[in-house]
Design a protein around this motif. Structure first.
Motif, PDB file in Angstrom:
ATOM      1  N   MET A 119       0.702  -1.198   0.005  1.00 11.17           N
ATOM      2  CA  MET A 119       0.022   0.078  -0.077  1.00 11.17           C
ATOM      3  C   MET A 119       0.956   1.241   0.092  1.00 11.17           C
ATOM      4  N   LEU A 120       2.129   1.296   0.760  1.00  9.94           N
ATOM      5  CA  LEU A 120       2.847   2.356   0.657  1.00  9.94           C
ATOM      6  C   LEU A 120       3.755   2.754  -0.915  1.00  9.94           C
ATOM      7  N   THR A 121       3.258   1.843  -1.705  1.00 15.16           N
ATOM      8  CA  THR A 121       3.994   1.850  -2.944  1.00 15.16           C
ATOM      9  C   THR A 121       2.995   2.954  -3.864  1.00 15.16           C
ATOM     10  N   LEU A 122       1.752   2.947  -3.216  1.00 20.58           N
ATOM     11  CA  LEU A 122       0.789   3.904  -3.985  1.00 20.58           C
ATOM     12  C   LEU A 122       0.769   5.390  -3.492  1.00 20.58           C
ATOM     13  N   PRO A 123       0.354   6.244  -4.322  1.00 23.11           N
ATOM     14  CA  PRO A 123       0.323   7.529  -3.945  1.00 23.11           C
ATOM     15  C   PRO A 123      -0.632   7.889  -2.558  1.00 23.11           C
ATOM     16  N   ALA A 124      -0.327   8.707  -1.831  1.00 28.09           N
ATOM     17  CA  ALA A 124      -1.208   8.971  -0.610  1.00 28.09           C
ATOM     18  C   ALA A 124      -2.810   9.281  -1.030  1.00 28.09           C
ATOM     19  N   HIS A 125      -2.973   9.948  -1.892  1.00 26.66           N
ATOM     20  CA  HIS A 125      -4.294  10.158  -2.281  1.00 26.66           C
ATOM     21  C   HIS A 125      -5.184   9.027  -3.001  1.00 26.66           C
ATOM     22  N   LEU A 126      -4.656   7.918  -3.212  1.00 30.99           N
ATOM     23  CA  LEU A 126      -5.178   6.577  -3.321  1.00 30.99           C
ATOM     24  C   LEU A 126      -5.289   5.806  -2.306  1.00 30.99           C
TER      25      LEU A 126
END
Length: 141
Positions: free
Chosen positions: A40-47
């Motif tokens: 999950m940390l590989t995704l941008p924060a807004h996602l």
């Protein structure tokens, strides 16, 4: 769940149907929490806003996931798969690659990434025949 003690965590973004697969070496809370958080940390924060989980004990440390990722974690009601419909439909698509009673032993995270890429490049009727990858790209702009 595969045969034996093998499993994959499926993470699906609800609006784009973009899929991430997580290889898990165990079903214990520490393994699942670490695996889900790392991906999950590989995704941008807004996602990274919410995560809806079934009621298994493997996410008993959901507060650790929230602390690590900022995700609000929700749990579906018992025996209510429609509350996780996008994920259930994605799991059905995964059965093309992993039929029931198939072991995931021997599959690497790179193998799972290739399968996820195939799913993300597959046009979906629910997306007006766009692909999840195209929808995600649009969302990121």
């Amino acid at each position: 769940m595969g045969s034996g003690v093998t499993q994959i965590a499926t993470l699906v973004e609800r609006t784009t149907r973009y899929t991430l697969l997580v290889q898990l070496d165990g079903r214990d809370t520490a393994t699942v929490t670490a695996g889900v958080s790392a991906v999950m940390l590989t995704l941008p924060a807004h996602l990274r806003k919410t995560l809806t989980w079934d009621r298994g004990m493997e996410l008993a440390a959901h507060k650790d996931v929230t602390a690590a990722t900022g995700l609000a974690v929700y749990f579906a009601d018992p025996q209510s798969p429609w509350q996780r419909g996008t994920n259930e439909n994605t799991n059905r698509l995964l059965r093309q690659y992993f039929p029931k009673r198939t072991t995931m032993a021997g599959h690497t995270q790179q193998d799972l990434d290739r399968i996820a890429e195939r799913l993300n490049r597959r046009p979906r009727r629910t997306l007006d025949y766009d692909t999840p990858a195209d929808r995600l790209t649009t969302l990121l702009r």
